[in-house]
Design a protein around this motif. Structure first.
Motif, PDB file in Angstrom:
ATOM      1  N   GLU A  70       0.833  -1.213   0.000  1.00  0.00           N
ATOM      2  CA  GLU A  70       0.000   0.000   0.000  1.00  0.00           C
ATOM      3  C   GLU A  70       0.863   1.256   0.000  1.00  0.00           C
ATOM      4  OE1 GLU A  70      -3.411   0.658   2.281  1.00  0.00           O
ATOM      5  OE2 GLU A  70      -4.186  -1.379   2.084  1.00  0.00           O
ATOM      6  N   ASP A  71       1.963   1.211   0.772  1.00  0.00           N
ATOM      7  CA  ASP A  71       2.848   2.381   0.840  1.00  0.00           C
ATOM      8  C   ASP A  71       3.494   2.683  -0.509  1.00  0.00           C
ATOM      9  OD1 ASP A  71       2.543   3.444   3.297  1.00  0.00           O
ATOM     10  OD2 ASP A  71       4.102   2.211   4.245  1.00  0.00           O
ATOM     11  N   GLU A  72       3.962   1.633  -1.172  1.00  0.00           N
ATOM     12  CA  GLU A  72       4.598   1.828  -2.490  1.00  0.00           C
ATOM     13  C   GLU A  72       3.603   2.412  -3.481  1.00  0.00           C
ATOM     14  OE1 GLU A  72       7.882  -1.809  -2.307  1.00  0.00           O
ATOM     15  OE2 GLU A  72       5.829  -2.230  -2.943  1.00  0.00           O
ATOM     16  N   LEU A  73       2.423   1.861  -3.464  1.00  0.00           N
ATOM     17  CA  LEU A  73       1.368   2.327  -4.370  1.00  0.00           C
ATOM     18  C   LEU A  73       1.036   3.794  -4.071  1.00  0.00           C
ATOM     19  CD1 LEU A  73      -0.292   1.005  -6.578  1.00  0.00           C
ATOM     20  CD2 LEU A  73      -1.857   0.142  -4.840  1.00  0.00           C
ATOM     21  N   PHE A  74       0.948   4.093  -2.789  1.00  0.00           N
ATOM     22  CA  PHE A  74       0.632   5.474  -2.384  1.00  0.00           C
ATOM     23  C   PHE A  74       1.711   6.437  -2.864  1.00  0.00           C
ATOM     24  CE2 PHE A  74       1.202   8.999   0.558  1.00  0.00           C
ATOM     25  CZ  PHE A  74      -0.044   9.609   0.471  1.00  0.00           C
ATOM     26  N   ARG A  75       2.971   6.077  -2.618  1.00  0.00           N
ATOM     27  CA  ARG A  75       4.057   7.012  -2.965  1.00  0.00           C
ATOM     28  C   ARG A  75       4.135   7.258  -4.469  1.00  0.00           C
ATOM     29  NH1 ARG A  75       6.956   4.557   1.254  1.00  0.00           N
ATOM     30  NH2 ARG A  75       7.975   3.150  -0.212  1.00  0.00           N
ATOM     31  N   PHE A  76       3.997   6.192  -5.255  1.00  0.00           N
ATOM     32  CA  PHE A  76       4.087   6.345  -6.709  1.00  0.00           C
ATOM     33  C   PHE A  76       2.939   7.233  -7.226  1.00  0.00           C
ATOM     34  CE2 PHE A  76       4.316   5.420 -11.156  1.00  0.00           C
ATOM     35  CZ  PHE A  76       5.633   5.060 -11.386  1.00  0.00           C
ATOM     36  N   SER A  77       1.742   6.988  -6.709  1.00  0.00           N
ATOM     37  CA  SER A  77       0.573   7.727  -7.190  1.00  0.00           C
ATOM     38  C   SER A  77       0.605   9.176  -6.727  1.00  0.00           C
ATOM     39  CB  SER A  77      -0.707   7.054  -6.685  1.00  0.00           C
ATOM     40  OG  SER A  77      -0.653   5.664  -6.897  1.00  0.00           O
ATOM     41  N   ALA A  78       1.063   9.396  -5.482  1.00  0.00           N
ATOM     42  CA  ALA A  78       1.092  10.762  -4.944  1.00  0.00           C
ATOM     43  C   ALA A  78       1.985  11.652  -5.800  1.00  0.00           C
ATOM     44  CB  ALA A  78       1.572  10.745  -3.494  1.00  0.00           C
ATOM     45  N   LYS A  79       3.062  11.068  -6.315  1.00  0.00           N
ATOM     46  CA  LYS A  79       3.970  11.848  -7.168  1.00  0.00           C
ATOM     47  C   LYS A  79       3.273  12.292  -8.461  1.00  0.00           C
ATOM     48  CE  LYS A  79       8.628  11.321  -7.947  1.00  0.00           C
ATOM     49  NZ  LYS A  79       9.805  10.452  -8.199  1.00  0.00           N
ATOM     50  N   LEU A  80       2.479  11.384  -9.024  1.00  0.00           N
ATOM     51  CA  LEU A  80       1.740  11.746 -10.239  1.00  0.00           C
ATOM     52  C   LEU A  80       0.748  12.864  -9.922  1.00  0.00           C
ATOM     53  CD1 LEU A  80       0.876   8.226 -11.764  1.00  0.00           C
ATOM     54  CD2 LEU A  80       2.791   9.720 -12.344  1.00  0.00           C
ATOM     55  N   LEU A  81       0.065  12.715  -8.775  1.00  0.00           N
ATOM     56  CA  LEU A  81      -0.941  13.717  -8.413  1.00  0.00           C
ATOM     57  C   LEU A  81      -0.305  15.083  -8.170  1.00  0.00           C
ATOM     58  CD1 LEU A  81      -3.528  11.947  -6.103  1.00  0.00           C
ATOM     59  CD2 LEU A  81      -3.566  12.273  -8.569  1.00  0.00           C
ATOM     60  N   GLU A  82       0.893  15.063  -7.605  1.00  0.00           N
ATOM     61  CA  GLU A  82       1.577  16.331  -7.339  1.00  0.00           C
ATOM     62  C   GLU A  82       1.777  17.104  -8.646  1.00  0.00           C
ATOM     63  OE1 GLU A  82       5.224  15.857  -5.086  1.00  0.00           O
ATOM     64  OE2 GLU A  82       5.735  17.923  -5.562  1.00  0.00           O
ATOM     65  N   THR A  83       2.134  16.383  -9.706  1.00  0.00           N
ATOM     66  CA  THR A  83       2.300  17.046 -10.995  1.00  0.00           C
ATOM     67  C   THR A  83       0.958  17.591 -11.497  1.00  0.00           C
ATOM     68  OG1 THR A  83       4.080  15.508 -11.488  1.00  0.00           O
ATOM     69  CG2 THR A  83       3.204  16.775 -13.345  1.00  0.00           C
ATOM     70  N   THR A  84      -0.098  16.794 -11.366  1.00  0.00           N
ATOM     71  CA  THR A  84      -1.399  17.264 -11.866  1.00  0.00           C
ATOM     72  C   THR A  84      -1.821  18.536 -11.136  1.00  0.00           C
ATOM     73  OG1 THR A  84      -2.802  15.989 -10.330  1.00  0.00           O
ATOM     74  CG2 THR A  84      -2.134  14.887 -12.363  1.00  0.00           C
ATOM     75  N   LEU A  85      -1.494  18.607  -9.858  1.00  0.00           N
ATOM     76  CA  LEU A  85      -1.844  19.793  -9.063  1.00  0.00           C
ATOM     77  C   LEU A  85      -1.105  21.028  -9.598  1.00  0.00           C
ATOM     78  CD1 LEU A  85      -3.346  20.837  -6.519  1.00  0.00           C
ATOM     79  CD2 LEU A  85      -1.361  20.150  -5.173  1.00  0.00           C
ATOM     80  N   ARG A  86       0.159  20.855  -9.934  1.00  0.00           N
ATOM     81  CA  ARG A  86       0.920  21.983 -10.494  1.00  0.00           C
ATOM     82  C   ARG A  86       0.331  22.444 -11.820  1.00  0.00           C
ATOM     83  NH1 ARG A  86       6.196  20.690 -11.838  1.00  0.00           N
ATOM     84  NH2 ARG A  86       6.349  18.695 -10.764  1.00  0.00           N
ATOM     85  N   TYR A  87      -0.315  21.525 -12.516  1.00  0.00           N
ATOM     86  CA  TYR A  87      -0.950  21.858 -13.795  1.00  0.00           C
ATOM     87  C   TYR A  87      -2.423  22.254 -13.603  1.00  0.00           C
ATOM     88  CZ  TYR A  87       3.146  20.644 -16.522  1.00  0.00           C
ATOM     89  OH  TYR A  87       4.406  20.645 -17.079  1.00  0.00           O
ATOM     90  N   GLY A  88      -2.802  22.558 -12.372  1.00  0.00           N
ATOM     91  CA  GLY A  88      -4.108  23.180 -12.145  1.00  0.00           C
ATOM     92  C   GLY A  88      -5.235  22.270 -11.718  1.00  0.00           C
TER      93      GLY A  88
END
Ligand code: NIG
Ligand code: FE
Length: 421
Positions: free
Chosen positions: A128-146
């Motif tokens: 669960e932790d690995e899945l969370f960390r990988f996905s959170a990184k993707l979401l961080e980029t989407t947030l920067r893009y609005g």
């Protein structure tokens, strides 16, 4: 209780009515050139002409303003709502993308045990932790893009344990976000019907039965999915199988979505109209009859032009849909296979350049209609009193900047619940 007054905002926003914006209404935006808004505890309480907002905000005493922010006359639009992603993953699939560039079709890679099934192997192997960390990184980029609100589908577990694991990670993404104090609003969708897993390859109908009788009730019991989605496609789930799954999900209290007519016109759009799903997604190959059925059923079309781009396919017929009164929303489809896109500005640009949507229709597509597609039309998607103060400050004069500034991200700042990201 903190109260913030924003001034110097050139505001463009769609306004919520009693149904998603369709036909000519999809292009209508409100504009305040010298606008302002008051944010109380993360929600908009007043918005309009700066002078009116300042007056009402009680420079003469009704309300205390804790902080004032001058946006310097910049364009302000609602935070983007991405209503279709598969952003909960443990690995990317760049090698497979190279195979597609060399001419191998997407569905053939899946048939050969790659594609979605390759993501299933990596998600099943991940903690669960690995899945969370990988996905959170993707979401961080989407947030920067609005992107301030994002729908995330399960569908790389394909058994009870791993689908529940994905949904629990999606819930955590909605609580903790990218871990920097700013949390996107996350909408969880159960998509156990994303593909038939390898262990059921020779008995796909048994998978549908197991999904209906075991997985769906387990998901409903935990109450961790708002929507249920099905990949209705040649060689994946038929219209009849999709109907059976979605009807059961509705009985269990979930709202419905469907991946419809992405590659072949199977009649998925018509099924969406029949079941009055909240949305039907992709629709590259949807027929006129399918589009009319969606209009009749009040279904939002979620179009994914970055997927068409990545699959090198013709775009969905957004103009026919708008002419036939289907409300159109836009999404990235962020996933490791058919479309590794984290940028709603790129999607907006493709909508204007590739599908001939106007800037107004496009802005409504990435905000208010997208909010309707995920059932959050009361919370996000437009700048109105009562809604979350989620907004994007653009580096341009109008929403057309999203297409005009090709290949860059014309965003000056992103704000979630009145706080700068
Ligand atoms: O929306 N079409 C099905 N699902 C995704 C692709 C998922 C994947 O390739 O991993 C889509 O395109
Ligand atoms: Fe998808």
């Amino acid at each position: 209780m903190t109260t913030k007054l924003f001034r110097g905002a050139h505001i463009y926003t769609p306004m919520k009515e009693d149904r998603p914006a369709s036909g000519a209404a999809q292009g209508n935006l409100l504009e305040w050139k010298d606008g302002g808004f008051l944010v109380e505890n993360g929600r908009i309480s007043l918005i309009g002409e700066r002078r009116d907002v300042e007056r009402q905000a009680g420079k003469n005493g009704n309300k205390t303003v804790d902080a004032e922010v001058d946006l310097g006359g910049a364009v302000v639009v609602p935070g983007f709502v991405d209503p279709h992603t598969h952003a909960c993953v443990a690995a990317l699939r760049e090698g497979e993308f190279s195979m597609r560039l060399a001419g191998k079709p997407y569905l053939e890679i899946l048939k050969a045990g790659g594609g979605i099934l390759s993501s299933v192997r990596s998600v099943r192997a991940a903690s669960e932790d690995e899945l969370f960390r990988f996905s959170a990184k993707l979401l961080e980029t989407t947030l920067r893009y609005g992107t301030t609100t994002v729908e995330i589908k399960s569908g790389y577990g394909l058994d009870r344990e791993n689908e529940l694991k994905m949904l629990s990670v999606i819930a955590r993404l909605g609580r903790e976000g990218a871990g920097r104090g700013v949390v996107q609003t996350v909408v969880p969708t159960f998509m156990g019907a994303h593909a038939v897993p390898e262990e059921y390859r020779t008995k796909p109908d048994s998978y549908v039965v197991m999904l209906r009788d075991e997985m769906l009730p387990a998901v409903a019991k935990q109450g961790i999915a708002k929507f249920c989605d099905v990949f209705c496609e040649d060689g994946v789930f038929s219209v009849a199988q999709s109907r059976r799954i979605l009807q059961k999900a509705a009985e269990l209290g979930m709202r419905l979505k469907i991946h419809a007519d992405e590659v072949h016109d199977l009649g998925g759009a018509a099924l969406a109209g029949e079941l009055r799903t909240a949305s039907a997604e992709h629709l590259l190959a949807a027929s006129d009859e399918g589009i009319d059925a969606m209009a009749k059923g009040g279904v939002v079309a979620v179009l994914l032009p970055a997927t068409a781009y990545s699959l090198k396919k013709p775009f969905a017929r957004a103009r026919s849909m708008i002419e036939r009164n289907v409300p159109v929303a836009l999404a990235t489809d962020l996933n490791p296979g058919s479309c590794f896109c984290q940028s709603m500005p790129f999607v907006a640009s493709l909508a204007m350049m590739g599908m001939n949507m106007t800037p107004g229709e496009t802005l409504t597509g990435i905000t208010l209609n997208a909010a309707w597609a995920v059932g959050l039309e009361e919370e996000v998607g437009s700048l109105e009193p009562g809604k979350l103060a989620d907004f994007v400050v653009l580096d341009g004069e109008t929403p057309a900047i999203l297409a005009y500034a090709s290949g860059i991200c014309p965003i000056r700042s992103v704000w979630k619940r009145g706080e700068r990201v």
